[in-house]
Design a protein around this motif. Structure first.
Motif, PDB file in Angstrom:
ATOM      1  N   SER A   1       0.830  -1.211   0.000  1.00 25.53           N
ATOM      2  CA  SER A   1       0.000   0.000   0.000  1.00 25.53           C
ATOM      3  C   SER A   1       0.858   1.253   0.000  1.00 25.53           C
ATOM      4  O   SER A   1       0.331   2.369  -0.036  1.00 25.53           O
ATOM      5  N   GLU A   2       2.177   1.090   0.049  1.00 24.03           N
ATOM      6  CA  GLU A   2       3.114   2.213   0.150  1.00 24.03           C
ATOM      7  C   GLU A   2       3.735   2.520  -1.212  1.00 24.03           C
ATOM      8  O   GLU A   2       4.401   1.659  -1.798  1.00 24.03           O
ATOM      9  N   PRO A   3       3.572   3.748  -1.734  1.00 25.07           N
ATOM     10  CA  PRO A   3       4.181   4.087  -3.022  1.00 25.07           C
ATOM     11  C   PRO A   3       5.698   3.895  -3.054  1.00 25.07           C
ATOM     12  O   PRO A   3       6.244   3.447  -4.066  1.00 25.07           O
ATOM     13  N   ARG A   4       6.382   4.216  -1.951  1.00 21.55           N
ATOM     14  CA  ARG A   4       7.842   4.108  -1.954  1.00 21.55           C
ATOM     15  C   ARG A   4       8.298   2.655  -2.049  1.00 21.55           C
ATOM     16  O   ARG A   4       9.432   2.384  -2.461  1.00 21.55           O
ATOM     17  N   VAL A   5       7.456   1.711  -1.666  1.00 24.30           N
ATOM     18  CA  VAL A   5       7.768   0.289  -1.845  1.00 24.30           C
ATOM     19  C   VAL A   5       7.440  -0.136  -3.267  1.00 24.30           C
ATOM     20  O   VAL A   5       8.224  -0.828  -3.934  1.00 24.30           O
ATOM     21  N   ILE A   6       6.296   0.283  -3.756  1.00 24.14           N
ATOM     22  CA  ILE A   6       5.869  -0.109  -5.108  1.00 24.14           C
ATOM     23  C   ILE A   6       6.835   0.393  -6.162  1.00 24.14           C
ATOM     24  O   ILE A   6       7.143  -0.310  -7.129  1.00 24.14           O
ATOM     25  N   VAL A   7       7.353   1.610  -5.989  1.00 22.91           N
ATOM     26  CA  VAL A   7       8.196   2.207  -7.016  1.00 22.91           C
ATOM     27  C   VAL A   7       9.469   1.394  -7.259  1.00 22.91           C
ATOM     28  O   VAL A   7      10.042   1.430  -8.354  1.00 22.91           O
ATOM     29  N   ARG A   8       9.907   0.631  -6.271  1.00 17.67           N
ATOM     30  CA  ARG A   8      11.104  -0.203  -6.441  1.00 17.67           C
ATOM     31  C   ARG A   8      10.867  -1.342  -7.429  1.00 17.67           C
ATOM     32  O   ARG A   8      11.823  -1.969  -7.884  1.00 17.67           O
ATOM     33  N   HIS A   9       9.604  -1.605  -7.749  1.00 22.25           N
ATOM     34  CA  HIS A   9       9.270  -2.722  -8.634  1.00 22.25           C
ATOM     35  C   HIS A   9       8.829  -2.259 -10.019  1.00 22.25           C
ATOM     36  O   HIS A   9       8.424  -3.083 -10.837  1.00 22.25           O
ATOM     37  N   GLU A  10       8.912  -0.963 -10.278  1.00 21.85           N
ATOM     38  CA  GLU A  10       8.458  -0.462 -11.580  1.00 21.85           C
ATOM     39  C   GLU A  10       9.243  -1.056 -12.748  1.00 21.85           C
ATOM     40  O   GLU A  10       8.707  -1.206 -13.842  1.00 21.85           O
ATOM     41  N   ASN A  11      10.496  -1.368 -12.518  1.00 22.82           N
ATOM     42  CA  ASN A  11      11.330  -1.898 -13.605  1.00 22.82           C
ATOM     43  C   ASN A  11      11.385  -3.427 -13.627  1.00 22.82           C
ATOM     44  O   ASN A  11      12.152  -4.014 -14.392  1.00 22.82           O
ATOM     45  N   ASP A  12      10.582  -4.061 -12.785  1.00 25.63           N
ATOM     46  CA  ASP A  12      10.520  -5.521 -12.815  1.00 25.63           C
ATOM     47  C   ASP A  12       9.957  -5.990 -14.157  1.00 25.63           C
ATOM     48  O   ASP A  12       9.149  -5.300 -14.789  1.00 25.63           O
ATOM     49  N   GLN A  13      10.381  -7.155 -14.569  1.00 30.09           N
ATOM     50  CA  GLN A  13       9.844  -7.752 -15.782  1.00 30.09           C
ATOM     51  C   GLN A  13       8.552  -8.500 -15.469  1.00 30.09           C
ATOM     52  O   GLN A  13       8.352  -9.000 -14.366  1.00 30.09           O
ATOM     53  N   GLY A  14       7.686  -8.574 -16.450  1.00 25.83           N
ATOM     54  CA  GLY A  14       6.476  -9.371 -16.304  1.00 25.83           C
ATOM     55  C   GLY A  14       5.390  -8.669 -15.527  1.00 25.83           C
ATOM     56  O   GLY A  14       5.355  -7.439 -15.405  1.00 25.83           O
ATOM     57  N   GLU A  15       4.487  -9.468 -14.963  1.00 31.69           N
ATOM     58  CA  GLU A  15       3.302  -8.928 -14.319  1.00 31.69           C
ATOM     59  C   GLU A  15       3.626  -8.039 -13.132  1.00 31.69           C
ATOM     60  O   GLU A  15       2.949  -7.038 -12.899  1.00 31.69           O
ATOM     61  N   SER A  16       4.650  -8.379 -12.355  1.00 31.81           N
ATOM     62  CA  SER A  16       5.004  -7.584 -11.181  1.00 31.81           C
ATOM     63  C   SER A  16       5.277  -6.135 -11.561  1.00 31.81           C
ATOM     64  O   SER A  16       4.748  -5.201 -10.946  1.00 31.81           O
ATOM     65  N   GLY A  17       6.094  -5.939 -12.602  1.00 28.66           N
ATOM     66  CA  GLY A  17       6.392  -4.587 -13.048  1.00 28.66           C
ATOM     67  C   GLY A  17       5.183  -3.901 -13.647  1.00 28.66           C
ATOM     68  O   GLY A  17       4.953  -2.699 -13.422  1.00 28.66           O
ATOM     69  N   ASP A  18       4.395  -4.634 -14.424  1.00 26.13           N
ATOM     70  CA  ASP A  18       3.202  -4.058 -15.038  1.00 26.13           C
ATOM     71  C   ASP A  18       2.239  -3.536 -13.975  1.00 26.13           C
ATOM     72  O   ASP A  18       1.702  -2.426 -14.083  1.00 26.13           O
ATOM     73  N   ARG A  19       2.034  -4.350 -12.945  1.00 29.59           N
ATOM     74  CA  ARG A  19       1.093  -3.956 -11.900  1.00 29.59           C
ATOM     75  C   ARG A  19       1.629  -2.796 -11.067  1.00 29.59           C
ATOM     76  O   ARG A  19       0.867  -1.899 -10.663  1.00 29.59           O
ATOM     77  N   ALA A  20       2.931  -2.777 -10.819  1.00 28.39           N
ATOM     78  CA  ALA A  20       3.529  -1.668 -10.057  1.00 28.39           C
ATOM     79  C   ALA A  20       3.370  -0.362 -10.821  1.00 28.39           C
ATOM     80  O   ALA A  20       2.981   0.669 -10.253  1.00 28.39           O
ATOM     81  N   ARG A  21       3.670  -0.406 -12.122  1.00 29.38           N
ATOM     82  CA  ARG A  21       3.550   0.808 -12.933  1.00 29.38           C
ATOM     83  C   ARG A  21       2.099   1.277 -13.011  1.00 29.38           C
ATOM     84  O   ARG A  21       1.820   2.481 -12.918  1.00 29.38           O
ATOM     85  N   MET A  22       1.186   0.339 -13.180  1.00 31.44           N
ATOM     86  CA  MET A  22      -0.219   0.707 -13.285  1.00 31.44           C
ATOM     87  C   MET A  22      -0.742   1.292 -11.969  1.00 31.44           C
ATOM     88  O   MET A  22      -1.507   2.277 -11.976  1.00 31.44           O
ATOM     89  N   ALA A  23      -0.352   0.703 -10.849  1.00 31.18           N
ATOM     90  CA  ALA A  23      -0.821   1.198  -9.543  1.00 31.18           C
ATOM     91  C   ALA A  23      -0.400   2.645  -9.328  1.00 31.18           C
ATOM     92  O   ALA A  23      -1.209   3.492  -8.923  1.00 31.18           O
ATOM     93  N   LEU A  24       0.870   2.946  -9.602  1.00 35.97           N
ATOM     94  CA  LEU A  24       1.353   4.305  -9.386  1.00 35.97           C
ATOM     95  C   LEU A  24       0.771   5.273 -10.408  1.00 35.97           C
ATOM     96  O   LEU A  24       0.441   6.422 -10.075  1.00 35.97           O
ATOM     97  N   ALA A  25       0.638   4.809 -11.646  1.00 31.58           N
ATOM     98  CA  ALA A  25       0.047   5.677 -12.673  1.00 31.58           C
ATOM     99  C   ALA A  25      -1.395   6.022 -12.322  1.00 31.58           C
ATOM    100  O   ALA A  25      -1.842   7.169 -12.500  1.00 31.58           O
ATOM    101  N   LEU A  26      -2.143   5.043 -11.812  1.00 33.34           N
ATOM    102  CA  LEU A  26      -3.539   5.283 -11.452  1.00 33.34           C
ATOM    103  C   LEU A  26      -3.634   6.208 -10.241  1.00 33.34           C
ATOM    104  O   LEU A  26      -4.478   7.118 -10.212  1.00 33.34           O
ATOM    105  N   PHE A  27      -2.771   6.002  -9.262  1.00 23.73           N
ATOM    106  CA  PHE A  27      -2.761   6.862  -8.074  1.00 23.73           C
ATOM    107  C   PHE A  27      -2.515   8.313  -8.476  1.00 23.73           C
ATOM    108  O   PHE A  27      -3.241   9.226  -8.072  1.00 23.73           O
ATOM    109  N   VAL A  28      -1.482   8.530  -9.293  1.00 26.45           N
ATOM    110  CA  VAL A  28      -1.150   9.884  -9.737  1.00 26.45           C
ATOM    111  C   VAL A  28      -2.280  10.454 -10.590  1.00 26.45           C
ATOM    112  O   VAL A  28      -2.669  11.621 -10.433  1.00 26.45           O
ATOM    113  N   ARG A  29      -2.813   9.645 -11.498  1.00 28.02           N
ATOM    114  CA  ARG A  29      -3.893  10.122 -12.369  1.00 28.02           C
ATOM    115  C   ARG A  29      -5.082  10.617 -11.562  1.00 28.02           C
ATOM    116  O   ARG A  29      -5.684  11.654 -11.870  1.00 28.02           O
TER     117      ARG A  29
END
Length: 415
Positions: free
Chosen positions: A291-319
């Motif tokens: 639930s913490e953005p500072r934790v999620i952001v560490r996974h933005e560059n992960d490959q596969g679903e983990s990275g996709d979901r991290a990027r989407m979560a932060l993009a949606l929060f900011v949006r």
């Protein structure tokens, strides 16, 4: 709020305890009412965490939290007793003047801070369904202290109170008229935080803060407040603390048709839907990480679903933040000052940067170095909109209001 908290108290030398109670934690802070004006820094504060869990801890600020044993049958009472031991140790012969409580919901009856008696406590219990994550636990603490120390003044300070100034057109829900008459309306929350901002921003920015201001309270719970002349005119949370921005584990604004679908087609019970909306959604639900953005952001560059979901979560929060700031700016007719506060707002530079970059059209020009340093002002000198970072202080504003209630009562008694 119309109750003006004065700094001339009849409690010289006394102390005020502030309690902020959640489902599994109690934050506490002790303020010295003998100093005028009331210092913003408490003389002592900390938190009991993990109440009701297997490993509760007690920690004073600046010290390592220690494991504590709490009576499994009455963990909240035991946690309060531990806090009271700490208070007694710090009285030093002085008197505890009052206990101020953050109470999330005052309904359509309680807007100003009020001294609690049995009748008011009973009223406030009626608002538990409107704020099930917070209301019952604050009231449990109040109930315990009313029984144990009926002589000790307890003051409820309402998170909904600051938004009492928003116009009816912002409060009313598009439901049949009798729903409005029954009290179904937009209340708004995080009021103690915004109340503090109305003081702190005036001190820092002067007349600029009296203009078109938006405060972004971004924490595990998140909301925005549009202010004009330091008063709330619109906010993103509504009837409940589920509305508005996407949050740590809460959905924010959601098509009610999705809830009907979950219940009618997927056959989720009312309790299951509540768990989903409050505890399993938001940043945690989309990312599957935290639930913490500072934790999620560490996974933005992960490959596969983990990275996709991290990027989407932060993009949606900011949006969602950007979208709602745009909406509130439209209500205000423009924007002069944008201020970030609370845990995410104060400490996550990358969130602020992404939000501000999307708001360049409003006239926001971010100073990247100042933002990275969590400076008080993070916009460049020529930015049409000033952007700041201001730590919130809900405990101080609650203590200040409690002392104002006591002084008002003392003045009435003298008459």
């Amino acid at each position: 709020m119309s109750l003006v908290a004065t700094d001339r108290y009849h409690t010289r030398g006394d102390l005020v305890l502030v309690l902020n109670c959640g489902s599994s934690s109690i934050k506490f802070a002790l303020f010295d009412a003998g100093q005028v004006p009331l210092p913003k820094a408490p003389v002592w504060n900390g938190k009991v965490q993990g109440i009701g869990g297997p490993e509760p801890t007690y920690g004073e600020t600046g010290m390592t939290p220690e494991r504590v044993e709490l009576d499994a049958g009455h963990p909240y009472r035991a946690a309060l007793a531990r806090i009271r031991l700490g208070v007694v140790a710090r009285l030093g012969g002085r008197r505890l003047a009052a206990v101020a409580h953050r109470v999330v919901h005052g309904g359509n009856r309680y807007f100003e801070p009020v001294r609690i008696d049995a009748g008011i406590l009973a009223d406030l219990k009626g608002y538990i369904p409107l704020a099930p994550l917070h209301q019952p636990f604050a009231l449990e603490a109040i109930d315990i202290l009313l029984r144990d120390r009926p002589d000790l003044p307890q003051i409820a300070c309402f998170d909904t109170g600051f938004h009492h100034t928003i116009p009816d057109v912002e409060q009313i829900l598009p439901l049949p008229w009798d729903a409005w008459q029954r009290g179904l309306r937009r209340y708004g929350f995080h009021g103690l935080s915004y109340d503090y901002m109305s003081v702190a921003l005036q001190e820092r920015y002067g007349d600029l803060a009296r203009g078109r201001t938006i405060v972004a309270h971004l924490g595990s719970g998140a909301s925005l407040c549009a202010m004009q002349d330091l008063r709330s005119v619109a906010t993103t949370m509504g009837f409940s603390a589920l509305d508005g921005l996407m949050m740590g584990t809460r959905t924010g604004a959601l098509d009610p048709g999705a809830v009907l679908y979950l219940m009618e087609i997927e056959k989720l019970s009312l309790q299951e839907v509540g768990q989903l909306l409050y505890h399993r959604s938001g940043l945690l639900g989309v990312s599957g990480i935290s639930s913490e953005p500072r934790v999620i952001v560490r996974h933005e560059n992960d490959q596969g679903e983990s990275g996709d979901r991290a990027r989407m979560a932060l993009a949606l929060f900011v949006r969602r933040v950007v979208r709602e700031i745009g909406a509130l700016a439209a209500v205000l007719g423009g924007l002069d000052l944008l201020v970030f506060t609370a845990g995410v707002g104060e400490h996550n530079a990358f969130v602020r940067e992404r939000v501000c970059n999307h708001l360049a059209w409003l006239g926001i020009d971010l100073d990247v170095a100042a933002n990275d340093a969590n400076a008080a002002v993070i916009s460049v000198p020529g930015s049409r909109v000033r952007v700041g970072v201001e730590p919130t202080n809900e405990e101080w504003i609650a203590a200040r209001h409690a002392l104002a209630v006591l002084e008002t009562a003392a003045g009435a008694a003298a008459c």
